[in-house]
Scaffold this motif. Sequence first.
Motif, PDB file in Angstrom:
ATOM      1  N   TYR A  16      49.713  38.123  39.345  1.00  0.00           N
ATOM      2  CA  TYR A  16      49.202  39.488  39.404  1.00  0.00           C
ATOM      3  C   TYR A  16      50.240  40.437  40.005  1.00  0.00           C
ATOM      4  N   GLU A  17      50.227  41.669  39.519  1.00  0.00           N
ATOM      5  CA  GLU A  17      51.041  42.720  40.145  1.00  0.00           C
ATOM      6  C   GLU A  17      50.504  42.996  41.552  1.00  0.00           C
ATOM      7  N   ASP A  18      49.194  42.955  41.706  1.00  0.00           N
ATOM      8  CA  ASP A  18      48.557  43.169  43.009  1.00  0.00           C
ATOM      9  C   ASP A  18      47.697  41.941  43.341  1.00  0.00           C
ATOM     10  N   PRO A  19      48.328  40.891  43.842  1.00  0.00           N
ATOM     11  CA  PRO A  19      47.572  39.649  44.065  1.00  0.00           C
ATOM     12  C   PRO A  19      46.506  39.756  45.151  1.00  0.00           C
ATOM     13  N   PHE A  20      46.691  40.627  46.159  1.00  0.00           N
ATOM     14  CA  PHE A  20      45.642  40.775  47.171  1.00  0.00           C
ATOM     15  C   PHE A  20      44.384  41.399  46.561  1.00  0.00           C
ATOM     16  N   ALA A  21      44.576  42.397  45.684  1.00  0.00           N
ATOM     17  CA  ALA A  21      43.425  42.978  44.985  1.00  0.00           C
ATOM     18  C   ALA A  21      42.765  41.919  44.105  1.00  0.00           C
ATOM     19  N   ALA A  22      43.572  41.058  43.508  1.00  0.00           N
ATOM     20  CA  ALA A  22      43.027  39.989  42.670  1.00  0.00           C
ATOM     21  C   ALA A  22      42.172  39.037  43.494  1.00  0.00           C
ATOM     22  N   LEU A  23      42.636  38.679  44.694  1.00  0.00           N
ATOM     23  CA  LEU A  23      41.847  37.789  45.551  1.00  0.00           C
ATOM     24  C   LEU A  23      40.478  38.411  45.849  1.00  0.00           C
ATOM     25  N   ASP A  24      40.490  39.699  46.207  1.00  0.00           N
ATOM     26  CA  ASP A  24      39.227  40.389  46.510  1.00  0.00           C
ATOM     27  C   ASP A  24      38.309  40.413  45.287  1.00  0.00           C
ATOM     28  N   TRP A  25      38.897  40.754  44.134  1.00  0.00           N
ATOM     29  CA  TRP A  25      38.086  40.893  42.920  1.00  0.00           C
ATOM     30  C   TRP A  25      37.551  39.541  42.468  1.00  0.00           C
ATOM     31  N   LEU A  26      38.360  38.514  42.509  1.00  0.00           N
ATOM     32  CA  LEU A  26      37.918  37.191  42.067  1.00  0.00           C
ATOM     33  C   LEU A  26      36.810  36.636  42.970  1.00  0.00           C
ATOM     34  N   GLU A  27      36.846  37.001  44.244  1.00  0.00           N
ATOM     35  CA  GLU A  27      35.744  36.627  45.145  1.00  0.00           C
ATOM     36  C   GLU A  27      34.466  37.357  44.737  1.00  0.00           C
ATOM     37  N   ALA A  28      34.586  38.685  44.546  1.00  0.00           N
ATOM     38  CA  ALA A  28      33.411  39.505  44.247  1.00  0.00           C
ATOM     39  C   ALA A  28      32.829  39.190  42.869  1.00  0.00           C
ATOM     40  N   ALA A  29      33.683  39.025  41.878  1.00  0.00           N
ATOM     41  CA  ALA A  29      33.214  38.877  40.501  1.00  0.00           C
ATOM     42  C   ALA A  29      32.814  37.461  40.154  1.00  0.00           C
ATOM     43  N   PHE A  30      33.608  36.492  40.543  1.00  0.00           N
ATOM     44  CA  PHE A  30      33.400  35.132  40.078  1.00  0.00           C
ATOM     45  C   PHE A  30      32.951  34.164  41.179  1.00  0.00           C
ATOM     46  N   HIS A  92      25.976  34.111  37.298  1.00  0.00           N
ATOM     47  CA  HIS A  92      27.428  34.252  37.412  1.00  0.00           C
ATOM     48  C   HIS A  92      27.916  35.355  36.482  1.00  0.00           C
ATOM     49  N   HIS A  93      27.426  35.360  35.260  1.00  0.00           N
ATOM     50  CA  HIS A  93      27.776  36.389  34.282  1.00  0.00           C
ATOM     51  C   HIS A  93      27.384  37.778  34.814  1.00  0.00           C
ATOM     52  N   ASP A  94      26.164  37.892  35.321  1.00  0.00           N
ATOM     53  CA  ASP A  94      25.688  39.190  35.810  1.00  0.00           C
ATOM     54  C   ASP A  94      26.518  39.673  36.999  1.00  0.00           C
ATOM     55  N   ARG A  95      26.925  38.743  37.846  1.00  0.00           N
ATOM     56  CA  ARG A  95      27.764  39.092  38.999  1.00  0.00           C
ATOM     57  C   ARG A  95      29.113  39.621  38.536  1.00  0.00           C
ATOM     58  N   ALA A  96      29.678  38.964  37.532  1.00  0.00           N
ATOM     59  CA  ALA A  96      30.978  39.396  37.000  1.00  0.00           C
ATOM     60  C   ALA A  96      30.873  40.785  36.390  1.00  0.00           C
ATOM     61  N   VAL A  97      29.821  41.021  35.622  1.00  0.00           N
ATOM     62  CA  VAL A  97      29.622  42.342  35.003  1.00  0.00           C
ATOM     63  C   VAL A  97      29.475  43.402  36.088  1.00  0.00           C
ATOM     64  N   LYS A  98      28.699  43.106  37.117  1.00  0.00           N
ATOM     65  CA  LYS A  98      28.482  44.059  38.208  1.00  0.00           C
ATOM     66  C   LYS A  98      29.795  44.396  38.911  1.00  0.00           C
ATOM     67  N   ALA A  99      30.695  43.429  38.980  1.00  0.00           N
ATOM     68  CA  ALA A  99      31.994  43.643  39.641  1.00  0.00           C
ATOM     69  C   ALA A  99      32.998  44.333  38.717  1.00  0.00           C
ATOM     70  N   GLY A 100      32.617  44.596  37.468  1.00  0.00           N
ATOM     71  CA  GLY A 100      33.510  45.324  36.566  1.00  0.00           C
ATOM     72  C   GLY A 100      34.246  44.471  35.561  1.00  0.00           C
ATOM     73  N   ALA A 101      33.881  43.202  35.434  1.00  0.00           N
ATOM     74  CA  ALA A 101      34.539  42.355  34.435  1.00  0.00           C
ATOM     75  C   ALA A 101      34.256  42.896  33.035  1.00  0.00           C
ATOM     76  N   THR A 116      28.314  29.682  27.319  1.00  0.00           N
ATOM     77  CA  THR A 116      29.635  30.143  27.754  1.00  0.00           C
ATOM     78  C   THR A 116      29.750  31.656  27.669  1.00  0.00           C
ATOM     79  N   TYR A 117      30.715  32.178  28.400  1.00  0.00           N
ATOM     80  CA  TYR A 117      31.152  33.561  28.219  1.00  0.00           C
ATOM     81  C   TYR A 117      32.598  33.663  28.673  1.00  0.00           C
ATOM     82  N   CYS A 118      33.275  34.721  28.222  1.00  0.00           N
ATOM     83  CA  CYS A 118      34.645  35.004  28.651  1.00  0.00           C
ATOM     84  C   CYS A 118      34.700  36.414  29.206  1.00  0.00           C
ATOM     85  N   ALA A 119      35.532  36.599  30.215  1.00  0.00           N
ATOM     86  CA  ALA A 119      35.658  37.893  30.874  1.00  0.00           C
ATOM     87  C   ALA A 119      37.117  38.193  31.182  1.00  0.00           C
ATOM     88  N   ARG A 120      37.460  39.460  31.070  1.00  0.00           N
ATOM     89  CA  ARG A 120      38.811  39.924  31.398  1.00  0.00           C
ATOM     90  C   ARG A 120      38.764  40.566  32.778  1.00  0.00           C
TER      91      ARG A 120
END
Length: 158
Positions: A16-30, A92-101, A116-120
């Motif tokens: 990631y260009e911003d790995p700290f933001a990624a850590l926060d987002w991956l916790e919140a979303a997934f 899990h899917h709903d949490r990811a959507v709520k976090a902006g996935a 299954t589902y896939c998220a960006r």
Amino acid sequence: MDDPFRRPTFGSAVFYEDPFAALDWLEAAFGFERSLVVTDTDGNLAHSEMSFGDGYVMIGPIWTDGVASPRQTGGRNTQTVHVQLKDGIEAHHDRAVKAGAVITRPLERQFYGDLTYCARDPEGHVWSFGQTVAVVGRTEAEAASGLKIDGWFETGPE
């Protein structure tokens, strides 16, 4: 020698260009959890690992020209990390959507018995999530998909 981190045989790394933001987002979303975070003397992320169930993924910065975030490659991915859940995939899917996935493949049942589902994520990495909801044997999977499948188990009488 025992691995004190108890890592599985395989793990993946995403950059990631911003790995700290990624850590926060991956916790919140997934729902991933930080298991190891290594910073340099300037406070930059040098290495990190996140766990989910009995799996883990390494989250890192862009540290060489040989790695990139999809944000740097026009959104192209060279890998997708798959996470197999034991239960709760709808939540899990709903949490990811709520976090902006951005859902790139909707939550749907597959011919092989998984939901299954896939998220960006915000930098463009595509993540795949699945949960087995039905045990499907080879014959049933081949009939449902039209594919020839080797290496699959069989259930019930042939």
